[in-house]
Motif scaffolding. Structure first.
Motif, mmCIF file in Angstrom:
data_model
loop_
_atom_site.group_PDB
_atom_site.id
_atom_site.type_symbol
_atom_site.label_atom_id
_atom_site.label_comp_id
_atom_site.label_asym_id
_atom_site.label_seq_id
_atom_site.Cartn_x
_atom_site.Cartn_y
_atom_site.Cartn_z
ATOM 1 N N ALA A 97 -0.781 12.241 -5.876
ATOM 2 C CA ALA A 97 0.239 11.593 -6.223
ATOM 3 C C ALA A 97 0.078 10.316 -5.391
ATOM 4 N N PRO A 98 0.315 9.055 -6.130
ATOM 5 C CA PRO A 98 0.401 7.744 -5.310
ATOM 6 C C PRO A 98 1.349 7.666 -4.202
ATOM 7 N N LEU A 99 0.960 7.170 -3.172
ATOM 8 C CA LEU A 99 2.163 6.713 -1.947
ATOM 9 C C LEU A 99 2.847 5.517 -2.421
ATOM 10 N N LEU A 100 2.259 4.501 -3.421
ATOM 11 C CA LEU A 100 2.968 3.643 -3.965
ATOM 12 C C LEU A 100 3.877 3.925 -5.096
ATOM 13 N N ALA A 101 5.218 4.070 -4.813
ATOM 14 C CA ALA A 101 6.015 4.618 -5.605
ATOM 15 C C ALA A 101 6.250 3.526 -6.936
ATOM 16 N N ASP A 102 6.588 3.981 -8.311
ATOM 17 C CA ASP A 102 6.580 3.236 -9.537
ATOM 18 C C ASP A 102 8.161 3.183 -9.460
ATOM 19 N N ARG A 103 8.872 2.213 -9.030
ATOM 20 C CA ARG A 103 10.419 2.250 -9.235
ATOM 21 C C ARG A 103 10.882 1.814 -10.706
ATOM 22 N N SER A 104 9.909 1.563 -11.442
ATOM 23 C CA SER A 104 10.189 1.039 -12.774
ATOM 24 C C SER A 104 10.306 2.532 -13.871
ATOM 25 N N ALA A 105 9.938 3.503 -13.270
ATOM 26 C CA ALA A 105 9.865 4.724 -13.918
ATOM 27 C C ALA A 105 11.301 5.155 -13.873
ATOM 28 N N HIS B 285 9.385 12.085 10.464
ATOM 29 C CA HIS B 285 8.236 12.935 10.378
ATOM 30 C C HIS B 285 6.740 11.920 9.807
ATOM 31 N N VAL B 286 5.754 12.423 10.193
ATOM 32 C CA VAL B 286 4.511 11.924 10.076
ATOM 33 C C VAL B 286 3.909 12.081 8.918
ATOM 34 N N VAL B 287 3.356 11.341 7.772
ATOM 35 C CA VAL B 287 2.990 11.490 6.452
ATOM 36 C C VAL B 287 1.515 10.942 6.571
ATOM 37 N N VAL B 288 0.508 11.218 5.527
ATOM 38 C CA VAL B 288 -0.600 10.584 5.380
ATOM 39 C C VAL B 288 -0.896 10.549 3.810
ATOM 40 N N GLY B 289 -1.740 9.638 3.545
ATOM 41 C CA GLY B 289 -2.525 9.560 2.356
ATOM 42 C C GLY B 289 -3.898 8.991 2.482
ATOM 43 N N ARG B 290 -4.702 9.174 1.319
ATOM 44 C CA ARG B 290 -6.310 8.962 1.378
ATOM 45 C C ARG B 290 -6.532 7.908 0.443
ATOM 46 N N ALA B 291 -7.395 6.988 0.649
ATOM 47 C CA ALA B 291 -7.780 6.030 -0.318
ATOM 48 C C ALA B 291 -9.363 5.656 -0.134
ATOM 49 N N ILE C 240 0.629 -1.315 -0.123
ATOM 50 C CA ILE C 240 0.154 -0.024 0.069
ATOM 51 C C ILE C 240 0.831 1.249 0.166
ATOM 52 N N ALA C 241 2.135 1.362 0.169
ATOM 53 C CA ALA C 241 3.126 2.387 0.360
ATOM 54 C C ALA C 241 4.331 1.979 0.006
ATOM 55 N N ARG C 242 5.156 2.599 -1.035
ATOM 56 C CA ARG C 242 6.504 2.385 -1.118
ATOM 57 C C ARG C 242 7.379 3.391 -1.564
ATOM 58 N N ARG C 243 8.331 3.871 -1.053
ATOM 59 C CA ARG C 243 9.102 5.037 -1.334
ATOM 60 C C ARG C 243 10.066 4.844 -2.708
ATOM 61 N N PRO C 244 10.523 5.916 -3.353
ATOM 62 C CA PRO C 244 11.247 5.820 -4.622
ATOM 63 C C PRO C 244 12.466 4.860 -4.554
ATOM 64 N N GLY D 128 -6.034 0.262 -0.639
ATOM 65 C CA GLY D 128 -5.749 1.466 -1.492
ATOM 66 C C GLY D 128 -6.330 1.580 -2.993
ATOM 67 N N PRO D 129 -5.823 2.092 -3.907
ATOM 68 C CA PRO D 129 -4.609 2.743 -3.876
ATOM 69 C C PRO D 129 -4.776 4.369 -2.896
ATOM 70 N N TYR D 130 -3.523 4.557 -2.079
ATOM 71 C CA TYR D 130 -3.662 5.840 -1.274
ATOM 72 C C TYR D 130 -2.833 6.774 -2.311
ATOM 73 N N VAL D 131 -3.341 8.084 -2.254
ATOM 74 C CA VAL D 131 -2.694 9.295 -2.753
ATOM 75 C C VAL D 131 -2.507 10.397 -1.833
ATOM 76 N N ASP D 132 -1.624 11.128 -2.041
ATOM 77 C CA ASP D 132 -1.322 12.431 -1.087
ATOM 78 C C ASP D 132 -2.327 13.502 -1.670
ATOM 79 N N ARG D 133 -2.042 14.524 -0.835
ATOM 80 C CA ARG D 133 -3.240 15.786 -1.325
ATOM 81 C C ARG D 133 -3.240 16.196 -2.458
#
Length: 231
Positions: free
Chosen positions: A110-118, A91-97, A51-55, A102-107
């Motif tokens: 943008a998706p919280l689940l990073a696309d590392r193939s890009a 620090h604390v972050v949040v996303g909504r779905a 549901i969430a992944r960084r770059p 999910g999919p969770y997005v920020d305000r």
């Protein structure tokens, strides 16, 4: 290790039908949820949902904390470096779905689940709602909950006046006119919150905002003891 997860920070959450799920994860491929069975074990035949992944795999996202509010799912999490005293960048972050999975997005959508193939990777940023300021260093590992119609966020931080010792904070959590969470006592978004919370607690707590609300972090020093927040 460049994929998978750290099996830490487990949290049980109930979906709209009362079914239990396990949320967990840290770094690598980020945060996951998976259905639990009636016995509390992972449900046979279920699979983890990312549901969430960084770059980058070495960028930390942890403390998965999904909650349901006002018809939406909100994924609270903590980014960056914990447990390093005054060098912490937590620090604390949040996303909504619309769904727990999910999919969770920020305000900004943008998706919280990073696309590392890009190239370069996209997504995985989230919306920050609480970051360090003044003597409150590295606030994070939050737990958001509702009590009697009021919302609260518990978190720890590091106190430079105590040589970077950890402290525990409890703050009211408001919801702004667009429905997004606002941590009272932290810098607020452009729109003021539309709800308030009132509760008495006995615990080490975070700084209280000045009377009448705040647009910037308060200058008060965290203290231990009995504190009353009044919206």
């Amino acid at each position: 290790m460049t994929e998978g997860w750290n099996a830490i920070d487990g949290a049980v959450v109930l979906d709209e039908g009362g079914n239990p799920w396990l949320a967990w994860g840290s770094a690598h491929d980020g945060l996951f949820v998976q259905r639990l069975g009636p016995d509390g074990a992972l449900q046979v035949g279920s699979a983890p949902v990312n549901i969430a992944r960084r770059p980058r795999f070495d960028q930390v996202v942890e403390a998965a904390n999904p909650v349901f509010h006002d018809g939406a799912w909100w994924l609270f999490a903590s980014y960056d470096v914990c447990c390093s005293g005054v060098r912490s960048t937590y620090h604390v972050v949040v996303g909504r779905a619309s769904s727990l999975t999910g999919p969770y997005v920020d305000r900004d959508g943008a998706p919280l689940l990073a696309d590392r193939s890009a190239r370069p990777p996209t997504g995985g940023l989230a919306t920050t709602i609480l970051t360090g300021y003044g003597d409150v260093i590295g606030p994070g590992h939050q737990y958001v909950f509702e009590d009697g119609g009021s919302w609260w966020i518990a978190h720890h931080w590091y106190d430079p006046s105590l040589d970077g010792a950890p402290r525990l904070g409890l703050r009211p959590l408001d919801w702004d006119v667009d429905g997004w969470p606002v941590v009272r006592g932290a810098p607020l978004p452009a729109s003021p919150p539309t709800t308030t919370s009132t509760m008495s607690v006995t615990a080490p707590v975070g700084p209280q905002p000045p009377a009448g609300g705040a647009t910037n972090a308060p200058a008060a020093t965290p203290v231990a003891g009995t504190a009353t927040y009044t919206g």
